[in-house]
Design an enzyme around this catalytic site. Structure first.
Site, PDB file in Angstrom:
ATOM      1  N   SER A 283       0.873  -1.123  -0.146  1.00  0.00           N
ATOM      2  CA  SER A 283       0.101  -0.097  -0.062  1.00  0.00           C
ATOM      3  C   SER A 283       0.822   1.386   0.192  1.00  0.00           C
ATOM      4  O   SER A 283       2.176   1.018   0.323  1.00  0.00           O
ATOM      5  CB  SER A 283      -0.948   0.018   1.197  1.00  0.00           C
ATOM      6  OG  SER A 283       0.064   0.576   2.369  1.00  0.00           O
ATOM      7  N   ASP A 284       0.268   2.272  -0.383  1.00  0.00           N
ATOM      8  CA  ASP A 284       1.148   3.605   0.052  1.00  0.00           C
ATOM      9  C   ASP A 284       1.121   3.731   1.339  1.00  0.00           C
ATOM     10  O   ASP A 284       0.347   3.094   2.252  1.00  0.00           O
ATOM     11  CB  ASP A 284       0.724   4.758  -0.797  1.00  0.00           C
ATOM     12  CG  ASP A 284       1.820   5.674  -1.162  1.00  0.00           C
ATOM     13  OD1 ASP A 284       2.805   5.754  -0.404  1.00  0.00           O
ATOM     14  OD2 ASP A 284       1.484   6.703  -1.820  1.00  0.00           O
ATOM     15  N   TRP A 285       1.755   4.994   1.926  1.00  0.00           N
ATOM     16  CA  TRP A 285       1.976   4.811   3.473  1.00  0.00           C
ATOM     17  C   TRP A 285       0.550   5.396   4.010  1.00  0.00           C
ATOM     18  O   TRP A 285      -0.209   6.330   3.564  1.00  0.00           O
ATOM     19  CB  TRP A 285       2.724   6.423   3.566  1.00  0.00           C
ATOM     20  CG  TRP A 285       2.866   6.777   4.815  1.00  0.00           C
ATOM     21  CD1 TRP A 285       2.143   7.292   5.837  1.00  0.00           C
ATOM     22  CD2 TRP A 285       4.376   6.613   5.488  1.00  0.00           C
ATOM     23  NE1 TRP A 285       2.742   7.690   7.004  1.00  0.00           N
ATOM     24  CE2 TRP A 285       4.141   7.509   6.956  1.00  0.00           C
ATOM     25  CE3 TRP A 285       5.694   6.154   5.260  1.00  0.00           C
ATOM     26  CZ2 TRP A 285       5.229   7.243   7.806  1.00  0.00           C
ATOM     27  CZ3 TRP A 285       6.570   6.177   6.207  1.00  0.00           C
ATOM     28  CH2 TRP A 285       6.529   6.803   7.456  1.00  0.00           C
ATOM     29  N   GLY A 286       0.130   4.376   4.686  1.00  0.00           N
ATOM     30  CA  GLY A 286      -1.229   4.435   5.348  1.00  0.00           C
ATOM     31  C   GLY A 286      -2.155   4.469   4.634  1.00  0.00           C
ATOM     32  O   GLY A 286      -3.491   4.761   5.089  1.00  0.00           O
TER      33      GLY A 286
END
Ligand code: BGC
Length: 749
Positions: A283-286
């Protein structure tokens, strides 16, 4: 009803994956998986950013202690932002020697355009149109980062974008999908090489659509048609998958109402389905947590369920998988087979990287010392920097500068700046470690150079996590700069943007030179007409006034560690620039998005009033895609189309005679564009479908040949099927997307 010829594209990813004695690795993965508890499996899907001083004492209490306990329990599969052999070794030892199964961590980092030694920002590199150089630059970045214990880079970014307001344009290859796909493959191959200890796993990002954020405002909504998705956004990602990219990163944005992280259409149907990608998706950050913030999931559990169901395999710094998945499986909401699939993919990549054979493969402090900042790194960075420079204007051959007897006034804060050339996403580069333009030019000028700052880019530098608002202009340095200009034969002004005016979260609503830099430029031009404007910027700028009034303009982006040397070599003619713009430069921000490969409109031709246009600006860009000059000149002649054996399966051959008609040896990026005149989906007025870097001595002529096959002639329909339709095409060949030599040809059913 026309006949449609459907082309089945062979998925190269299957072919590539088989290379690495796949069966053997798969067996090892399955054996290991069979030994893992559910919690350990979920642990592999959990990634945290470095959360404590790794070589210091274990954290006591709070969130860090909690994460530390997870690390020892085998509940972390990857870490990011931990670098250097010493720190990575300390971390890897915990995973390998203190957890039950000893599964090594995969260590990720944003190696975007170098690690300690920086090459130009990716947009600048793309201006080289030199795929071998771009690949080499990625290979050098990988080598230096891998020597610091890193296994995996969150790159390349391949978001196609047509909006220069978006700060992340600096990370990509610009506006064109055909070119973007070639650059994507070159970068993936450069990073990954043969997966030795000098390589990194690549992570094409941000999958998908992120570059089409509305209004160019970062993280904003993305709403695009299927034809835009399949023809413009996805091809670079497919090229990266075909090049064997081991991982992918999804994106923050919603795509047509669905967060990309929760999109089964993107991740399961297309990437893992149609393209047969067998690596993993982080995933991207968070961004798994952000599924809730998009208003698409009611709580953490639902966000986790959506992400895993859609095919997101690893949770970057969101803490959702580690806190939610076990219960979701136990409650029967998520099948364990989904978890197994994700973990298999993650373990497969770790095996391919050789981390199971030797978890300390990347951790040799002698290698780290030898490679970091070595001569090899600097030479490669300098080579790439020179190739990235684009000459935008050169009236009366003001450039190159003469080496003797010329008094130079060098003006502008950026001329002495050793920090901004490092650009955004600067890895582990030391602050102020770039060669400034001042330093680069001093090597040439024998004390005939006067430097004056003139003005700031604007008042207050930005840092990576700080933003400084523009404060009222300060003119206190103007007089000194004007005096220097009066006493000079030539003025070199270095103007543009600070490094952190582009990059993540750095969108702008104006695209002109910030602060009062243009005011200074006007006052300098009033006392000395011989001005060379050297631009340092991370995005296309709106330079209407500058283009009309300044005799010479050099686009020098943010060129990395060797910036000043590269710029000086170009200004003094030791290197003849050959770069071309990978993204259109608008007249003004109101034209944005402005890009060369627009669709025809029914009212595209000028009439009196009722045609598609602005009353106060042209429809085309000020400097279009593919544009760039040289110190020499080139002439294109004799465009010929030979399609006699196309029906027998041979490519169509396009030839053109290219002559260097000027006074210097030089290099030209010869470009071919195609227009499909009538199709079942309206086609762009031009699409880049070939280019070649041609070196020509002065006076020399070469015949340049391009080939067109089904791969270049077709397009995707709204179902994502690739079609080549019979009918009439126009081919254009020339020096930029404004190329005017053209010929028509037909392809039959
Ligand atoms: C960015 C990614 C990056 C990640 C890790 C995110 O905010 O969007 O491009 O790889 O952070 O640093």
């Amino acid at each position: 009803m026309r006949t449609l010829k459907l082309i089945l594209m062979i998925s190269l990813s299957t072919v590539c994956a088989k290379g690495l004695s796949q069966d053997n690795i798969e067996k090892k993965v399955n054996d290991l998986l069979a030994k893992m508890t559910l919690a350990e499996k979920i642990g592999q899907m959990n990634q945290y950013t470095g959360f404590w001083e790794v070589t210091g004492p274990a954290p006591q209490g709070g969130d860090a202690a909690n994460k530390y306990a997870q690390l020892k329990a085998g509940q972390i599969g990857s870490m990011l932002n931990v670098t250097g052999v010493k720190d990575v070794l300390a971390l890897q030892k915990i995973a390998v020697e203190q957890t039950r199964l000893g599964i090594p961590l995969i260590i990720g980092y944003d190696v975007i355009h170098g690690f300690k030694t920086l090459s130009p920002i990716p947009l600048a590199e793309a201006a080289s149109f030199d795929l071998a150089a771009i690949k080499n630059s990625a290979a050098m970045a990988a080598k230096e980062a891998a020597a610091a214990g890193i296994n995996w880079t969150f790159a390349p970014m391949m978001d196609i974008t047509r909006d220069a307001r978006w700060g992340r344009v600096m990370e990509g290859a610009g506006e064109d999908s055909y070119y973007g796909a070639l650059v994507a493959a070159a970068r993936v191959q450069g990073f990954q090489g043969n997966l030795t200890e000098n390589n990194l796993a690549a992570c094409p990002k941000h999958y998908a659509g992120y570059g089409f954020a509305e209004g160019g405002r970062d993280y904003n909504t993305v709403d695009v048609s299927m034809q835009r998705l399949f023809n413009d956004i996805l091809p670079p990602f497919q090229a990266a998958a075909n090049a064997g990219a081991l991982t992918f990163m999804n994106s923050f944005n919603t795509l047509n109402g669905v967060p990309a992280t929760a999109s089964a259409f993107l991740q399961r149907d297309i990437l893992k389905g149609k393209w047969d990608f067998n690596g993993f998706i982080v995933s991207d950050w968070g961004s798994i947590r952000e599924i809730m913030l998009h208003g698409y999931a009611a709580d953490e559990a639902q966000a986790g369920q959506m992400a895993i169901t859609a095919g997101s395999d690893m949770d970057m710094e969101g803490g959702i998988y580690v806190s939610q998945l076990e219960k979701l499986v136990k409650d029967g909401k998520v099948k364990e087979s989904l978890i197994d699939d994700a973990v298999r993919r993650i373990l497969l990549v770790k095996f391919k990287l050789g981390l199971f054979d030797n978890p300390y493969k990347y951790l040799d402090s002698n290698r780290e010392k030898q490679i970091t900042g070595s001569k090899e790194m600097h030479e490669a960075a300098l080579d790439m920097a020179k190739k990235s420079i684009v000459l935008l204007k050169n009236d009366n051959n003001l450039l190159p500068l003469k080496k003797q007897s010329v008094r130079i006034a060098l003006i502008g804060e950026l001329a002495a700046d050793k920090n901004s050339p490092l650009g955004s996403w600067r890895g582990a580069a030391v602050e102020n470690s770039a060669v400034s333009v001042l330093e680069g030019m001093q090597k040439y000028t024998n004390n005939r150079l006067t430097y004056a700052k003139g003005t700031n880019v604007y008042n207050g530098q930005q840092g990576f996590t700080t933003e400084v608002k523009i404060t009222p202009d300060n003119r206190s340095g103007f007089d000194e700069a004007i005096n220097a200009a009066k006493n000079a034969d030539v003025v070199v002004m270095v103007l543009g943007e600070y490094a952190f005016m582009t990059g993540e979260g750095r969108s702008r609503s104006h695209l002109d030179l910030p602060g009062n830099q243009q005011d200074l430029l006007k006052e300098i031009l009033a006392v000395n007409k011989n001005v060379v404007l050297v631009l340092n910027n991370g995005r296309p700028l709106a330079l209407e006034w500058e283009a009309a009034n300044v005799p010479a303009i050099v686009e020098a982006w943010q060129l990395g560690t060797e910036a000043g040397n590269a710029i000086a070599q170009v200004l003094y003619g030791d290197y003849n620039p050959s770069g071309k713009l990978p993204m259109s430069f608008p007249y003004n921000v109101g034209q944005v998005p402005v890009y060369y490969n627009m669709l025809s409109t029914a009212r595209g031709v000028q009439t009196d009033v009722f045609w598609s246009h602005y009353t106060d600006a042209p429809n085309t860009a000020l400097f279009p895609f593919g544009y760039g000059l040289s110190y020499t000149t080139f002439e294109y002649k004799n465009l010929k189309v030979n399609k006699k054996d196309f029906a027998k399966g041979e490519p169509i051959k396009i030839t053109v005679d290219l002559t260097n008609t000027g006074n210097y040896n030089g290099k030209e990026v010869a470009q071919l564009y195609l227009h499909d005149i009538a199709a079942s989906i309206a086609q762009p007025v031009k699409k880049l479908k070939g280019f070649q870097l041609v070196e020509l001595k002065k006076g020399e002529t070469k015949t340049v040949e391009f080939t067109l096959t089904d791969k270049e002639l077709g397009f995707y329909n709204n179902e994502g099927e690739y079609l080549v339709e019979p009918g009439k095409f126009t081919v254009f060949v020339g020096t930029s997307s404004a190329a005017s030599l053209k010929a028509d040809f037909n392809i039959m059913e």
